[in-house]
Write a protein that holds these residues in place. Structure first.
Motif, PDB file in Angstrom:
ATOM      1  N   GLU A   1      39.231  47.334  36.177  1.00 17.91           N
ATOM      2  CA  GLU A   1      38.506  47.911  37.310  1.00 17.91           C
ATOM      3  C   GLU A   1      38.881  49.376  37.499  1.00 17.91           C
ATOM      4  N   HIS A   2      40.177  49.690  37.354  1.00 15.31           N
ATOM      5  CA  HIS A   2      40.606  51.083  37.473  1.00 15.31           C
ATOM      6  C   HIS A   2      40.021  51.924  36.346  1.00 15.31           C
ATOM      7  N   CYS A   3      39.957  51.361  35.138  1.00 16.97           N
ATOM      8  CA  CYS A   3      39.376  52.083  34.002  1.00 16.97           C
ATOM      9  C   CYS A   3      37.898  52.377  34.234  1.00 16.97           C
ATOM     10  N   VAL A   4      37.144  51.376  34.694  1.00 14.21           N
ATOM     11  CA  VAL A   4      35.718  51.567  34.942  1.00 14.21           C
ATOM     12  C   VAL A   4      35.502  52.562  36.077  1.00 14.21           C
ATOM     13  N   ASP A   5      36.346  52.506  37.106  1.00 12.27           N
ATOM     14  CA  ASP A   5      36.231  53.467  38.205  1.00 12.27           C
ATOM     15  C   ASP A   5      36.442  54.897  37.702  1.00 12.27           C
ATOM     16  N   GLY A   6      37.371  55.055  36.766  1.00 11.15           N
ATOM     17  CA  GLY A   6      37.587  56.381  36.201  1.00 11.15           C
ATOM     18  C   GLY A   6      36.367  56.892  35.456  1.00 11.15           C
ATOM     19  N   TRP A   7      35.699  55.997  34.713  1.00 13.68           N
ATOM     20  CA  TRP A   7      34.498  56.421  34.005  1.00 13.68           C
ATOM     21  C   TRP A   7      33.342  56.660  34.968  1.00 13.68           C
ATOM     22  N   ARG A   8      33.305  55.981  36.107  1.00 11.62           N
ATOM     23  CA  ARG A   8      32.280  56.263  37.109  1.00 11.62           C
ATOM     24  C   ARG A   8      32.414  57.693  37.631  1.00 11.62           C
ATOM     25  N   GLU A   9      33.646  58.151  37.787  1.00 11.55           N
ATOM     26  CA  GLU A   9      33.851  59.519  38.260  1.00 11.55           C
ATOM     27  C   GLU A   9      33.497  60.536  37.181  1.00 11.55           C
ATOM     28  N   ARG A  10      33.808  60.214  35.919  1.00 13.70           N
ATOM     29  CA  ARG A  10      33.548  61.176  34.849  1.00 13.70           C
ATOM     30  C   ARG A  10      32.090  61.192  34.413  1.00 13.70           C
ATOM     31  N   LEU A  11      31.386  60.057  34.580  1.00 14.08           N
ATOM     32  CA  LEU A  11      29.981  59.969  34.178  1.00 14.08           C
ATOM     33  C   LEU A  11      29.147  59.566  35.391  1.00 14.08           C
ATOM     34  N   PRO A  12      28.883  60.500  36.295  1.00 11.25           N
ATOM     35  CA  PRO A  12      28.119  60.133  37.504  1.00 11.25           C
ATOM     36  C   PRO A  12      26.679  59.736  37.207  1.00 11.25           C
ATOM     37  N   GLN A  13      26.122  60.155  36.071  1.00 12.68           N
ATOM     38  CA  GLN A  13      24.742  59.805  35.744  1.00 12.68           C
ATOM     39  C   GLN A  13      24.609  58.385  35.197  1.00 12.68           C
ATOM     40  N   ALA A  14      25.703  57.813  34.764  1.00  9.96           N
ATOM     41  CA  ALA A  14      25.665  56.461  34.208  1.00  9.96           C
ATOM     42  C   ALA A  14      25.868  55.424  35.303  1.00  9.96           C
ATOM     43  N   SER A  15      25.483  54.195  35.008  1.00  8.33           N
ATOM     44  CA  SER A  15      25.649  53.071  35.928  1.00  8.33           C
ATOM     45  C   SER A  15      26.524  52.018  35.255  1.00  8.33           C
ATOM     46  N   PHE A  16      27.590  51.610  35.933  1.00  7.14           N
ATOM     47  CA  PHE A  16      28.555  50.671  35.368  1.00  7.14           C
ATOM     48  C   PHE A  16      28.594  49.408  36.219  1.00  7.14           C
ATOM     49  N   GLN A  17      28.600  48.275  35.530  1.00  7.77           N
ATOM     50  CA  GLN A  17      28.742  46.986  36.191  1.00  7.77           C
ATOM     51  C   GLN A  17      29.789  46.166  35.445  1.00  7.77           C
ATOM     52  N   LEU A  18      30.843  45.780  36.150  1.00  7.48           N
ATOM     53  CA  LEU A  18      31.943  45.016  35.557  1.00  7.48           C
ATOM     54  C   LEU A  18      31.969  43.630  36.181  1.00  7.48           C
ATOM     55  N   THR A  19      31.933  42.601  35.326  1.00  7.97           N
ATOM     56  CA  THR A  19      31.989  41.212  35.770  1.00  7.97           C
ATOM     57  C   THR A  19      33.119  40.511  35.021  1.00  7.97           C
ATOM     58  N   ILE A  20      34.047  39.926  35.774  1.00 11.27           N
ATOM     59  CA  ILE A  20      35.205  39.232  35.194  1.00 11.27           C
ATOM     60  C   ILE A  20      35.262  37.838  35.798  1.00 11.27           C
ATOM     61  N   GLU A  21      35.309  36.837  34.945  1.00 13.55           N
ATOM     62  CA  GLU A  21      35.366  35.445  35.382  1.00 13.55           C
ATOM     63  C   GLU A  21      36.499  34.729  34.661  1.00 13.55           C
ATOM     64  N   GLY A  22      37.236  33.923  35.408  1.00 11.27           N
ATOM     65  CA  GLY A  22      38.304  33.143  34.799  1.00 11.27           C
ATOM     66  C   GLY A  22      39.683  33.676  35.153  1.00 11.27           C
ATOM     67  N   ASP A  23      40.686  32.921  34.743  1.00 11.64           N
ATOM     68  CA  ASP A  23      42.083  33.263  34.992  1.00 11.64           C
ATOM     69  C   ASP A  23      42.659  33.951  33.754  1.00 11.64           C
ATOM     70  N   PHE A  24      43.195  35.149  33.941  1.00 11.29           N
ATOM     71  CA  PHE A  24      43.712  35.923  32.818  1.00 11.29           C
ATOM     72  C   PHE A  24      45.227  36.098  32.890  1.00 11.29           C
ATOM     73  N   THR A  25      45.894  35.167  33.535  1.00 13.74           N
ATOM     74  CA  THR A  25      47.348  35.160  33.544  1.00 13.74           C
ATOM     75  C   THR A  25      47.865  34.363  32.352  1.00 13.74           C
ATOM     76  N   GLY A  26      49.081  34.655  31.959  1.00  9.16           N
ATOM     77  CA  GLY A  26      49.703  33.929  30.853  1.00  9.16           C
ATOM     78  C   GLY A  26      49.282  34.388  29.480  1.00  9.16           C
ATOM     79  N   LEU A  27      48.562  35.494  29.370  1.00 11.47           N
ATOM     80  CA  LEU A  27      48.160  36.009  28.064  1.00 11.47           C
ATOM     81  C   LEU A  27      49.292  36.819  27.451  1.00 11.47           C
ATOM     82  N   SER A  28      49.294  36.885  26.127  1.00 12.14           N
ATOM     83  CA  SER A  28      50.293  37.695  25.442  1.00 12.14           C
ATOM     84  C   SER A  28      50.011  39.174  25.671  1.00 12.14           C
ATOM     85  N   ASP A  29      51.052  39.977  25.523  1.00 11.13           N
ATOM     86  CA  ASP A  29      50.883  41.412  25.695  1.00 11.13           C
ATOM     87  C   ASP A  29      49.942  41.985  24.648  1.00 11.13           C
ATOM     88  N   ALA A  30      49.999  41.450  23.416  1.00 13.55           N
ATOM     89  CA  ALA A  30      49.110  41.933  22.355  1.00 13.55           C
ATOM     90  C   ALA A  30      47.655  41.650  22.685  1.00 13.55           C
TER      91      ALA A  30
END
Length: 342
Positions: free
Chosen positions: A200-229
């Motif tokens: 979300e922070h990454c997409v927000d950064g691109w929203r500021e750098r590309l004001p002409q573009a439209s970004f939509q981020l959708t995340i579903e599910g639990d993403f805990t317990g994943l490996s660092d890699a």
């Protein structure tokens, strides 16, 4: 969108659904069946006697010797086919050995690439922590001391005040530069708040750098317990995809979708595969698109593919001129847990 892509595992499963030896026995059964049918028809209609009566008048041409000649020819052709079959079997075994060797080398290269990426990310995280902990506090102390000098010299020495203000500005500039380096080395909030917040922070950064573009981020599910890699691979995948959008489609509508769901079990796979879920990431834009048949100079897509396949995942790209661009990756959620980086 991800289900529209053919998976290599499904094609391999269909190719191996029928063992080769079963087709051999089936063909042999057909040969024996035709031989028995020929024997039954020959005994019923007396083909040999009829052939003798038909060829008896052509004795001067030795036509009656034709069955023996045909028998020898059939035996010779059978021997010829058997020889070619043996050669084909040897060639097939040789090619299989080469393919197995190539697969082992490819697996070794991917493990090596995966290990190199993990080491690289480990060093980046360490360097970002060192920059933040060591240089950050000293720059902050310099800024505070300069502010103190400015306050003390406000009514006494204007030149000292000017130098103090310049010192504060320099310290602030260096601090911002170090902050940018830290963000490039290690995503903000990835270790503290998790993958969804970092994206979300990454997409927000691109929203500021590309004001002409439209970004939509959708995340579903639990993403805990994943490996660092796996976590950093998913983040870099979205980051590189958004970087490509900024280069080739800065005014496009971009949709990023990431879900963690149970894996679809293919026919013939063990039941244990159903207990392992997978993460699907898609990034689509309605930009100008590209012709994937033409060679490309950039290495971004190649790097993304290597990252995903090094973790045992699948990577697909779909695009056409004036038809947008689609990236789809499927990675097992257990990837990278067995090989931690020290």
């Amino acid at each position: 969108m991800a289900s529209d892509f053919p998976t290599p595992s499904s094609s391999r499963a269909n190719a191996r659904a029928e063992p080769p030896h079963s087709t051999v026995w089936r063909d042999l059964a057909w040969v024996l069946a035709f031989a028995v049918l020929a024997a039954v028809l020959g005994s019923t209609f007396d083909f040999s006697e009829r052939a003798y009566r038909w060829t008896r008048g052509l004795e001067r041409f030795q036509v009656d010797e034709l069955p023996g000649t045909l028998c020898v020819l059939s035996v010779g052709l059978a021997w010829f086919a058997w020889r070619r079959y043996r050669e084909a079997r040897r060639e097939l075994c040789y090619r299989r050995a080469l393919e197995e060797q190539a697969e082992r080398l490819l697996a070794d290269n991917r493990r090596l690439a995966n290990q190199a990426l993990q080491v690289q990310e480990h060093e980046r995280r360490h360097l970002a922590r060192e920059l933040h902990d060591e240089l950050g506090q000293y720059l902050n102390a310099i800024s505070l001391d300069a502010a103190r000098i400015r306050d003390l010299a406000e009514t006494r020495e204007p030149e000292i005040q000017r130098i103090a203000v310049a010192l504060m500005q320099s310290a602030s500039h260096v601090y911002r530069q170090i902050g940018g380096m830290i963000r490039r080395l290690r995503p903000i909030g990835l270790d503290e708040f998790g993958l969804p917040s970092a994206l979300e922070h990454c997409v927000d950064g691109w929203r500021e750098r590309l004001p002409q573009a439209s970004f939509q981020l959708t995340i579903e599910g639990d993403f805990t317990g994943l490996s660092d890699a796996l976590t950093i691979t998913l983040y870099r995948l979205v980051q590189e995809g958004l970087t490509n959008v900024s280069k080739f489609a800065p005014a496009a509508r971009v949709e990023v979708f990431m879900v963690r769901a149970p894996r679809e079990v293919q026919e013939g796979q063990p039941p244990l595969a159903a207990q392992i879920d997978e993460i699907v990431v898609t990034l689509a834009d309605d930009g100008p698109g590209v012709d994937l048949e033409k060679p490309r100079r950039g290495l971004g897509l190649i790097g993304m593919r290597e990252r995903v396949e090094a973790l045992g995942g699948e990577f697909h790209v779909a695009s056409k001129p004036e038809g947008g661009f689609l990236i789809c990756a499927r990675v097992p959620s257990q990837a990278g847990l067995a090989e931690p980086v020290n």
